[in-house]
Design an enzyme around this catalytic site. Sequence first.
Site, PDB file in Angstrom:
ATOM      1  N   LYS A  42      18.590 -42.804  94.097  1.00 35.03           N
ATOM      2  CA  LYS A  42      19.240 -43.192  92.837  1.00 35.03           C
ATOM      3  C   LYS A  42      19.543 -44.680  92.731  1.00 35.03           C
ATOM      4  O   LYS A  42      20.430 -45.106  91.998  1.00 35.03           O
ATOM      5  CB  LYS A  42      20.512 -42.368  92.564  1.00 35.03           C
ATOM      6  CG  LYS A  42      20.369 -40.879  92.725  1.00 35.03           C
ATOM      7  CD  LYS A  42      19.091 -40.305  92.169  1.00 35.03           C
ATOM      8  CE  LYS A  42      19.022 -40.272  90.672  1.00 35.03           C
ATOM      9  NZ  LYS A  42      17.690 -39.758  90.240  1.00 35.03           N
ATOM     10  N   SER A  43      18.772 -45.473  93.478  1.00 27.32           N
ATOM     11  CA  SER A  43      18.954 -46.931  93.423  1.00 27.32           C
ATOM     12  C   SER A  43      18.003 -47.592  92.430  1.00 27.32           C
ATOM     13  O   SER A  43      18.045 -48.810  92.258  1.00 27.32           O
ATOM     14  CB  SER A  43      18.685 -47.540  94.804  1.00 27.32           C
ATOM     15  OG  SER A  43      19.497 -46.964  95.768  1.00 27.32           O
ATOM     16  N   TRP A  47      11.684 -47.054  89.054  1.00 28.56           N
ATOM     17  CA  TRP A  47      11.538 -48.341  88.360  1.00 28.56           C
ATOM     18  C   TRP A  47      10.833 -49.348  89.275  1.00 28.56           C
ATOM     19  O   TRP A  47       9.834 -49.977  88.887  1.00 28.56           O
ATOM     20  CB  TRP A  47      12.928 -48.807  87.995  1.00 28.56           C
ATOM     21  CG  TRP A  47      13.055 -49.992  87.104  1.00 28.56           C
ATOM     22  CD1 TRP A  47      12.072 -50.563  86.348  1.00 28.56           C
ATOM     23  CD2 TRP A  47      14.241 -50.731  86.858  1.00 28.56           C
ATOM     24  NE1 TRP A  47      12.575 -51.614  85.649  1.00 28.56           N
ATOM     25  CE2 TRP A  47      13.912 -51.739  85.936  1.00 28.56           C
ATOM     26  CE3 TRP A  47      15.558 -50.651  87.320  1.00 28.56           C
ATOM     27  CZ2 TRP A  47      14.856 -52.661  85.477  1.00 28.56           C
ATOM     28  CZ3 TRP A  47      16.498 -51.552  86.857  1.00 28.56           C
ATOM     29  CH2 TRP A  47      16.146 -52.552  85.948  1.00 28.56           C
ATOM     30  N   HIS A  90      13.225 -42.668 101.055  1.00 33.49           N
ATOM     31  CA  HIS A  90      14.681 -42.772 101.205  1.00 33.49           C
ATOM     32  C   HIS A  90      15.081 -42.526 102.663  1.00 33.49           C
ATOM     33  O   HIS A  90      16.271 -42.485 102.977  1.00 33.49           O
ATOM     34  CB  HIS A  90      15.387 -41.701 100.373  1.00 33.49           C
ATOM     35  CG  HIS A  90      15.066 -41.691  98.908  1.00 33.49           C
ATOM     36  ND1 HIS A  90      15.014 -42.830  98.146  1.00 33.49           N
ATOM     37  CD2 HIS A  90      14.804 -40.667  98.049  1.00 33.49           C
ATOM     38  CE1 HIS A  90      14.733 -42.505  96.892  1.00 33.49           C
ATOM     39  NE2 HIS A  90      14.600 -41.200  96.816  1.00 33.49           N
ATOM     40  N   ARG A 111      21.655 -50.618  94.928  1.00 41.95           N
ATOM     41  CA  ARG A 111      22.399 -50.458  93.667  1.00 41.95           C
ATOM     42  C   ARG A 111      23.879 -50.295  93.989  1.00 41.95           C
ATOM     43  O   ARG A 111      24.221 -49.721  95.042  1.00 41.95           O
ATOM     44  CB  ARG A 111      21.890 -49.214  92.942  1.00 41.95           C
ATOM     45  CG  ARG A 111      22.482 -49.011  91.569  1.00 41.95           C
ATOM     46  CD  ARG A 111      21.944 -47.763  90.898  1.00 41.95           C
ATOM     47  NE  ARG A 111      22.278 -47.742  89.489  1.00 41.95           N
ATOM     48  CZ  ARG A 111      22.017 -46.730  88.673  1.00 41.95           C
ATOM     49  NH1 ARG A 111      21.398 -45.661  89.142  1.00 41.95           N
ATOM     50  NH2 ARG A 111      22.356 -46.779  87.403  1.00 41.95           N
ATOM     51  N   PHE A 212      13.484 -49.274  80.626  1.00 47.20           N
ATOM     52  CA  PHE A 212      13.981 -47.900  80.716  1.00 47.20           C
ATOM     53  C   PHE A 212      13.399 -47.066  79.567  1.00 47.20           C
ATOM     54  O   PHE A 212      12.913 -45.952  79.772  1.00 47.20           O
ATOM     55  CB  PHE A 212      15.517 -47.900  80.655  1.00 47.20           C
ATOM     56  CG  PHE A 212      16.090 -46.521  80.652  1.00 47.20           C
ATOM     57  CD1 PHE A 212      16.243 -45.816  81.834  1.00 47.20           C
ATOM     58  CD2 PHE A 212      16.451 -45.912  79.456  1.00 47.20           C
ATOM     59  CE1 PHE A 212      16.747 -44.520  81.829  1.00 47.20           C
ATOM     60  CE2 PHE A 212      16.965 -44.626  79.449  1.00 47.20           C
ATOM     61  CZ  PHE A 212      17.114 -43.929  80.633  1.00 47.20           C
ATOM     62  N   ARG A 238      17.913 -41.204  83.030  1.00 46.17           N
ATOM     63  CA  ARG A 238      19.128 -40.663  82.431  1.00 46.17           C
ATOM     64  C   ARG A 238      19.743 -41.683  81.475  1.00 46.17           C
ATOM     65  O   ARG A 238      19.618 -41.563  80.275  1.00 46.17           O
ATOM     66  CB  ARG A 238      20.122 -40.255  83.539  1.00 46.17           C
ATOM     67  CG  ARG A 238      21.314 -39.437  83.061  1.00 46.17           C
ATOM     68  CD  ARG A 238      22.245 -39.137  84.224  1.00 46.17           C
ATOM     69  NE  ARG A 238      22.813 -40.348  84.796  1.00 46.17           N
ATOM     70  CZ  ARG A 238      23.976 -40.890  84.421  1.00 46.17           C
ATOM     71  NH1 ARG A 238      24.705 -40.316  83.497  1.00 46.17           N
ATOM     72  NH2 ARG A 238      24.410 -42.023  84.982  1.00 46.17           N
TER      73      ARG A 238
HETATM   74  P1  A3P Z   1      21.064 -43.307  85.988  1.00 45.53           P
HETATM   75  O1  A3P Z   1      21.215 -41.894  86.480  1.00 45.53           O
HETATM   76  O2  A3P Z   1      22.298 -44.129  86.223  1.00 45.53           O
HETATM   77  O3  A3P Z   1      20.614 -43.394  84.582  1.00 45.53           O
HETATM   78  P2  A3P Z   1      15.801 -43.289  91.314  1.00 45.53           P
HETATM   79  O4  A3P Z   1      14.522 -43.654  90.697  1.00 45.53           O
HETATM   80  O5  A3P Z   1      16.077 -43.992  92.612  1.00 45.53           O
HETATM   81  O6  A3P Z   1      15.968 -41.808  91.394  1.00 45.53           O
HETATM   82  O7  A3P Z   1      16.955 -43.830  90.363  1.00 45.53           O
HETATM   83  C1  A3P Z   1      17.212 -43.231  89.132  1.00 45.53           C
HETATM   84  C2  A3P Z   1      18.136 -44.128  88.362  1.00 45.53           C
HETATM   85  O8  A3P Z   1      17.411 -45.296  87.908  1.00 45.53           O
HETATM   86  C3  A3P Z   1      18.657 -43.438  87.106  1.00 45.53           C
HETATM   87  O9  A3P Z   1      19.946 -44.004  86.863  1.00 45.53           O
HETATM   88  C4  A3P Z   1      17.630 -43.884  86.089  1.00 45.53           C
HETATM   89  O10 A3P Z   1      18.052 -43.730  84.756  1.00 45.53           O
HETATM   90  C5  A3P Z   1      17.449 -45.344  86.484  1.00 45.53           C
HETATM   91  N1  A3P Z   1      16.190 -45.898  85.989  1.00 45.53           N
HETATM   92  C6  A3P Z   1      14.958 -45.358  86.023  1.00 45.53           C
HETATM   93  N2  A3P Z   1      14.063 -46.159  85.440  1.00 45.53           N
HETATM   94  C7  A3P Z   1      14.746 -47.239  85.006  1.00 45.53           C
HETATM   95  C8  A3P Z   1      14.366 -48.424  84.307  1.00 45.53           C
HETATM   96  N3  A3P Z   1      13.126 -48.638  83.927  1.00 45.53           N
HETATM   97  N4  A3P Z   1      15.332 -49.327  84.021  1.00 45.53           N
HETATM   98  C9  A3P Z   1      16.610 -49.112  84.410  1.00 45.53           C
HETATM   99  N5  A3P Z   1      17.030 -48.013  85.076  1.00 45.53           N
HETATM  100  C10 A3P Z   1      16.107 -47.083  85.370  1.00 45.53           C
END
Ligand code: A3P
Length: 278
Positions: A42-43, A47, A90, A111, A212, A238
């Site tokens: 979730k960092s 992306w 991870h 993050r 996003f 999300r």
């Molecule tokens: P949130 O749950 O706070 O929205 P991971 O890819 O490590 O699982 O991380 C998921 C988190 O990154 C989610 O955060 C997601 O919405 C956010 N995320 C994914 N793509 C993104 C992007 N292009 N820009 C910004 N945040 C993004």
Amino acid sequence: VAIDGFPLPTFRMEPMQRGEVIKSIRSWTIRDDDILLATAPKSGTHWAHEILSMLHRGKAETISERFTLLEATTEQEFASAPSPRVLTSHLPLRLLPDNAISKIKIVLVLRNPKDLVVSKYHHMLGMRSYDYTGAFKHFLQWFLEDKLPYGSWFQYVREMEAIMDTEPDRICMVHYEDLKQNGIEQIKKIAQFLSVDADDQFCQAIYDCCSFENMAVKKLPPKDLQDKIWKPGCSFYRKGIIGDWKTHFTVAESEMFDEILAQRMTGSKLKFRFSDRS
Ligand code: A3P
């Protein structure tokens, strides 16, 4: 399944089988041009992976293909993937292929842990396989006690910081918050680190393509797969913002978190940004 005492998700295989595969990863053969994309869950893994993929392909273009985490692949899939491979994982250092730590380049995405725990909470609420409906206050406690899948965030980050101290040239650290607010500069930094030619225009194009809003539409799996994995309205995409923790933490929880963070990160030079402004 638990390894070294910490719980892991089960992914596509039966827990025992997955556990065996994960234990074997240390002996998988690394190539010199592999890159490790290391993130705590979730960092901003998806992306960052998309950015690395565009830099490697030399094209700011969203493709439907999605990555598989190293720990969710098989050795055969791993060995047959074409170079340059981005190994996205991870896993803590002690479970990664032996040479990954001593040989290849590492892009580390960090993050702020308050947003991370909120994101992780929604991840577990939203994914059908967890069958989870608990309250945030309990979830937060689990995070602080290192009981969530993949184990201790604190230990993960500290181990990665130790590599930065000993081998700063082999690791490129990027903060989610900087990617949000200073994305083009960060993409340039990653490109330079990977020795990829990327002028301002290309970095801007990647930044736009990896927004996003764009990824939340274009990087979703096919609908039947999406519906199989996630409850309605949930996905890896999300909110994608800085500071959502403020809508989940009470003041007391935030203060307790700050205290524990300070204690457990004693001696660390890492600074996390918890809002848009600071
Ligand atoms: P949130 O749950 O706070 O929205 P991971 O890819 O490590 O699982 O991380 C998921 C988190 O990154 C989610 O955060 C997601 O919405 C956010 N995320 C994914 N793509 C993104 C992007 N292009 N820009 C910004 N945040 C993004």
